[in-house]
Design an enzyme around this catalytic site. Structure first.
Site, PDB file in Angstrom:
ATOM      1  N   HIS A  51       0.820  -1.218   0.000  1.00  0.00           N
ATOM      2  CA  HIS A  51       0.000   0.000   0.000  1.00  0.00           C
ATOM      3  C   HIS A  51       0.853   1.267   0.000  1.00  0.00           C
ATOM      4  O   HIS A  51       2.048   1.226   0.277  1.00  0.00           O
ATOM      5  CB  HIS A  51      -0.935   0.000   1.215  1.00  0.00           C
ATOM      6  CG  HIS A  51      -2.063  -0.980   1.073  1.00  0.00           C
ATOM      7  ND1 HIS A  51      -3.159  -0.735   0.273  1.00  0.00           N
ATOM      8  CD2 HIS A  51      -2.256  -2.208   1.613  1.00  0.00           C
ATOM      9  CE1 HIS A  51      -3.980  -1.780   0.339  1.00  0.00           C
ATOM     10  NE2 HIS A  51      -3.466  -2.681   1.143  1.00  0.00           N
ATOM     11  N   LYS A 253     -11.077  -0.585   2.619  1.00  0.00           N
ATOM     12  CA  LYS A 253     -10.524   0.113   1.463  1.00  0.00           C
ATOM     13  C   LYS A 253     -11.325  -0.185   0.202  1.00  0.00           C
ATOM     14  O   LYS A 253     -11.094   0.407  -0.831  1.00  0.00           O
ATOM     15  CB  LYS A 253      -9.066  -0.286   1.259  1.00  0.00           C
ATOM     16  CG  LYS A 253      -8.151   0.106   2.399  1.00  0.00           C
ATOM     17  CD  LYS A 253      -6.702  -0.189   2.033  1.00  0.00           C
ATOM     18  CE  LYS A 253      -5.758   0.090   3.192  1.00  0.00           C
ATOM     19  NZ  LYS A 253      -5.850  -0.928   4.272  1.00  0.00           N
ATOM     20  N   ARG A 317      -8.724 -11.175   8.043  1.00  0.00           N
ATOM     21  CA  ARG A 317      -7.839 -10.152   8.596  1.00  0.00           C
ATOM     22  C   ARG A 317      -8.073 -10.095  10.103  1.00  0.00           C
ATOM     23  O   ARG A 317      -9.214 -10.160  10.551  1.00  0.00           O
ATOM     24  CB  ARG A 317      -8.183  -8.764   8.024  1.00  0.00           C
ATOM     25  CG  ARG A 317      -7.948  -8.584   6.545  1.00  0.00           C
ATOM     26  CD  ARG A 317      -9.201  -8.763   5.737  1.00  0.00           C
ATOM     27  NE  ARG A 317      -9.826  -7.508   5.345  1.00  0.00           N
ATOM     28  CZ  ARG A 317     -10.884  -7.422   4.527  1.00  0.00           C
ATOM     29  NH1 ARG A 317     -11.442  -8.504   4.050  1.00  0.00           N
ATOM     30  NH2 ARG A 317     -11.391  -6.258   4.226  1.00  0.00           N
TER      31      ARG A 317
END
Lengths: 494, 397
Positions: A51, A253, A317
């Site tokens: 990222h 995101k 996650r």
């Protein structure tokens, strides 16, 4: 006397910490994982993006904000030293509505504060020059050229190989059952295969970091799994050159459209919060995959027919209480360092987290780290037949004819590639032969046919090299054996 | 092998390349009988059929463990085959290529199965390789997706080795295999679920349970009809797709309905001098037809070499009409008798296969998508047509 460090979790975070700590003369580093191979937890299934460091608010999430951009910069060096497959292709955060520009401005401001270079907002004209296949509804985008993509498991493997070459000891298939603390100091790790003495314990246990922390008596945070699902399509289907993000929401995101580094169009993930007890639930779901499809279509209208999918998968996650990475030496228990809640952008941040941990050891534990005179920063990537010139193949064949023999048709993986993979599996201590271990190192079985041709051949090679009967070869560790015995086992009534 | 043997008989110099360690493709793992009734006029097993052909390969240069990496179509008269083997990468010049690389199987992801990615999910061909080449028993409680021939044959194979085949799940309202193979279900008392599909697999390391749902006539799932079957193995037999990647890389035009190339009656593709036979052309029911196509392609190769290309002519197109799902070849010369290979869209009883432009009609008691139609058109019949011949399958009367 060396200081013994036990790192729990051989994912991207634990592996990176092991590599950085392997630089020091006065440390003896042990890397522990319950899985049969490295990188099989959270690191295994994600979007594989390095990222840009612009979307973490430094006021709310200072650790994430600081470590993401630093990690991005470090990866530029690490991918070269360790020969990790990568591409620096940049990202576009696309605005589909006028209001989205407000959010893009916020991201740009944040990027400037976090020290992200080269960002800018591009108008519609420039946007379509950057990415002609994008939806015509796009109005503009935030262009972040420093974004890249890597192979996440190949990265973990490369880092561990390098760490082991520098003296780190691995303990695979080793499940942590307890942390021994005496007089407020850590003494070691109790596992299913014995006690591992340690002066410092680093908890990089991903989804299980809260449970490990509790074993040390520290329970101020909880980890809950957040599931994301993905589609990967057959080769030859046109995808974007850059990583395409929608304008983000507070929770995620957003659903990314990208061409992953093997050249396959990939879409995902969605974000679904699971209860804390579902830390193994990586099942794909109809609803989740549909959500991804609909989301991806908004950015990339030219999705192929569903019959062109070669794989769907889901990853988890680890979402921590509070949302920021928890990276600290715990004061109540001397020697216990939590590296927990390493959610997105964990892959990006991993090298920076590793240096942060080294700093914590010096600063908070007061241990002076002594650098080795000879530390080897390099690791060579395994041979990939598909990446070789024909002349190079012929050179290798002279040494070993197996390099000329193709095992995986779709991805052109040679028997030589696979033998090298097995040698490296053994080098880092992989005890149980599995098809996935070979797959992650060679790309065999990841092409159009998803292994229906090559799996039986890989099984034979694994059985031979590990000296086990072929039916005991596993897909992904104990409990996933590919057979139940020889073909007459049931008829014999055993 | 059939193409190589015929080409050699015709006096051509032949190199036969195969990426397996042995010849015969999937035949050596097809240990059941049913092969060769047309070609050898006797019933053989797969390995026997392959062995018969191997014995005729004298004079053919054979290379196994040799994977073609690339076909270079330098011009209509000059081609190169680049392949790798334990001897290294070699580049061989050639005038023509007969491509007989078979097919691949559709896998679980392609048919939309979700859930856990665990051990115990195999394609039928892969399960067959494990059992009959390598002697590995994959599991003991089996669910099979698809009632095509491979799925049914594997149902029998599993039963014979003492496993319990708990169900065969078929998406369509009718079974997909040849009649003789559908008998297997009765012989071994295996339940067949027509108009059902597998949607989800759950398990930890290994398959534990499989979710099945009923579908309506439009193949849409009917809510509330879901049920789970406990099993440790899921076998996918959901159809074959011709292996044509090397061909598409050099611009061979593919017919979306067969999945194989568009060919003329010499089985020549849209790239001059590249011929195709077997399951790479279209998915066949019988190895006998595959061998027959190999021979045809070899004859085409000879004509190509003798004439410096297949002579130009006004080709007559063969066109799909009512209830014809796919057919090959696509272009007919009218200079020779031709076998037409075709499949219908849906089953039908008491039918006529019609070629209206040439006034040809064949009555058949029944047609099924599972059973390929193989019909001979005579040269004089074909030459009656002006520019196209339609094939259609309609109700008699």
């Amino acid at each position: 006397m060396k200081i013994r460090v036990a790192i729990i979790g051989a994912g991207i975070t634990g592996a990176s910490i092991a590599r950085v700590l392997s630089k020091y003369e006065n440390l003896e580093v042990h890397l522990i994982d319950k899985n049969p191979d490295v990188g099989w937890g959270v690191s295994k299934a994600n979007t594989a993006i390095i990222h840009g460091g612009y979307d973490d608010d430094p006021d709310k999430y200072p650790m994430r904000a600081k470590l993401c951009i630093r990690g991005n910069r470090l990866w530029h060096q690490w991918v070269k030293e360790l020969e990790i497959p990568h591409v620096w292709n940049g990202a576009l955060i696309v605005a589909l509505k006028d209001e989205d520009f407000k959010e893009l401005e916020v991201l740009l401001e944040r990027g400037i504060r976090n020290g992200v270079p080269e960002m800018r907002i591009v108008d519609r004209d420039e946007l379509f020059r950057l990415e002609p296949g994008l939806t015509r509804e796009a109005l503009g985008a935030l262009w972040v050229p420093i974004v890249g993509q890597i192979g996440p498991i190949p990265a973990v493997i490369a880092i561990v190989e390098n760490a082991v070459a520098n003296g780190v000891k691995t303990h695979l298939e080793t499940e942590v059952r307890g942390i021994k603390v005496e007089n407020g100091e850590v003494k070691g790790v109790e596992t299913n295969s014995g006690f591992i003495e340690a002066d410092i314990i680093i908890n990089a246990a991903g989804l299980y970091a809260d449970e490990i922390s509790r074993m040390a008596g520290i329970d101020y945070f909880e980890i809950h799994p957040r599931k994301g699902e993905y589609w990967i399509f057959d080769e030859g289907i046109p995808g974007p050159k850059r990583v395409l993000f929608p304008t983000p929401t507070p929770i995620s995101k957003g659903i990314v459209v990208t061409t992953e580094i093997s050249g396959h169009l990939m879409i995902g993930p969605n974000a679904q919060d699971l209860p804390p007890e579902e830390k193994e639930n990586t099942a794909t779901t109809r609803e989740g995959l549909e959500e991804v499809w609909e989301g991806a279509k908004k950015l990339w209208p030219q999705l192929p027919p569903r019959s062109k999918v070669i794989r769907t998968f889901a990853g988890l996650r680890p979402e921590p209480t509070g949302g920021d990475f928890i990276i600290k030496a715990e004061e109540e228990v001397w020697g216990f360092i939590n590296v927990a809640g390493i959610r997105s952008p964990g892959l990006t941040s991993a090298p920076a987290i590793a240096y942060e941990v080294a700093e914590i050891i010096q600063r908070d534990l007061g241990i002076e780290l002594v650098e080795k005179k000879k530390w080897n920063p390099y690791r060579r990537e395994i041979t990939h037949f598909f990446a070789l010139s024909y002349d190079k193949v012929n050179e290798l064949v002279k040494k070993n004819p197996a390099y000329g023999k193709i095992v995986c048709r779709c991805n052109k993986v040679s028997e030589g590639d696979i033998l090298e993979a097995i040698e490296r599996m053994k080098f880092i201590g992989v005890k149980t032969p599995s098809i996935d271990s070979v797959k992650f190192r060679t790309k065999a079985a990841t092409g159009t046919c998803q292994g229906s041709f090559c799996r039986p051949r890989i099984i034979q090679i694994l059985a031979r090299e590990y000296g086990v009967p072929p039916w005991e070869v596993t897909l992904k560790g104990k409990g996933s054996e590919i057979g139940i015995g020889d073909v007459k086992v049931l008829v014999r009534g055993e | 092998m059939a193409a190589a043997i015929r080409a050699k008989e015709l006096g051509l110099k032949v190199l036969l390349l195969d990426d397996n360690d042995y010849l015969g493709g999937i035949l050596p793992q097809c240990i059941h009988p049913g092969f060769g009734i047309h070609y050898f006029k006797e019933e053989l097993t797969g390995p026997e059929f392959a062995y018969r052909l191997m014995n005729k390969l004298d004079g053919v240069e054979v290379k196994t463990s040799a994977r073609v990496l690339e076909i270079i179509n330098y011009s209509d008269l000059e081609k190169f085959v680049v392949f790798t083997s334990p001897q290294g990468v070699q580049k061989v010049p050639t005038k023509t290529i007969i491509y007989a690389a078979g097919a691949r199987e559709r896998h679980a992801f392609e048919i939309g199965i979700v859930g856990d990615r665990v051990a115990g999910i195999y394609t039928a061909g892969e399960a067959q390789t494990l059992m009959d080449i390598y002697g590995i028993m994959p599991g003991k409680e089996i669910v099979i997706v698809g009632s095509g021939d491979v799925g049914l044959i594997m149902a029998r194979r599993f039963s014979l080795e003492g496993a319990k085949v708990k169900a065969v799940i078929e998406l369509m309202p009718y079974p997909g295999g040849l009649a003789r193979n559908i008998m297997i279900l009765k012989d071994f008392n295996i339940p067949l679920y027509l108009s059902h599909k597998v949607v989800e697999v759950r398990g930890k390391g290994r398959v534990e349970k499989i979710k099945v749902v009923k579908v309506d006539e439009n193949l849409r799932e009917i809510p509330g009809t879901e049920f789970w079957i406990e099993a440790d193995t899921l076998v996918i037999s959901a159809g074959l797709i011709p292996n044509v990647k090397l061909l598409t890389e050099i611009g061979v035009v593919i017919d979306p309905s067969t999945g194989g190339p568009i060919v003329n009656d010499r089985l020549e593709t849209s790239v001059p001098g590249i011929f195709v036979a077997g399951n790479a052309l279209l998915i066949n029911d019988l190895v006998d037809y595959v061998a027959e196509q190999g021979e045809l392609a070899a004859e085409g190769a000879r004509e190509f070499i003798e004439n410096g290309g297949i002579p130009s002519r006004r080709w007559i197109r063969l066109v799909k009409g009512e209830n014809v799902r796919l057919l090959a070849p696509h272009y007919l010369s009218g200079e020779r008798d031709v076998w037409i290979y075709a499949r219908v869209r849906r089953p039908m009883e008491d039918v006529v296969v019609e070629f209206p432009e040439i006034g040809k009609k064949i009555k058949l008691p029944v047609v099924k998508p599972a059973e390929m139609l193989r019909i001979k058109l005579k040269a004089e019949e074909i030459s009656k047509a002006e520019d196209k011949i339609t094939m259609r399958v309609v109700k008699h009367g």
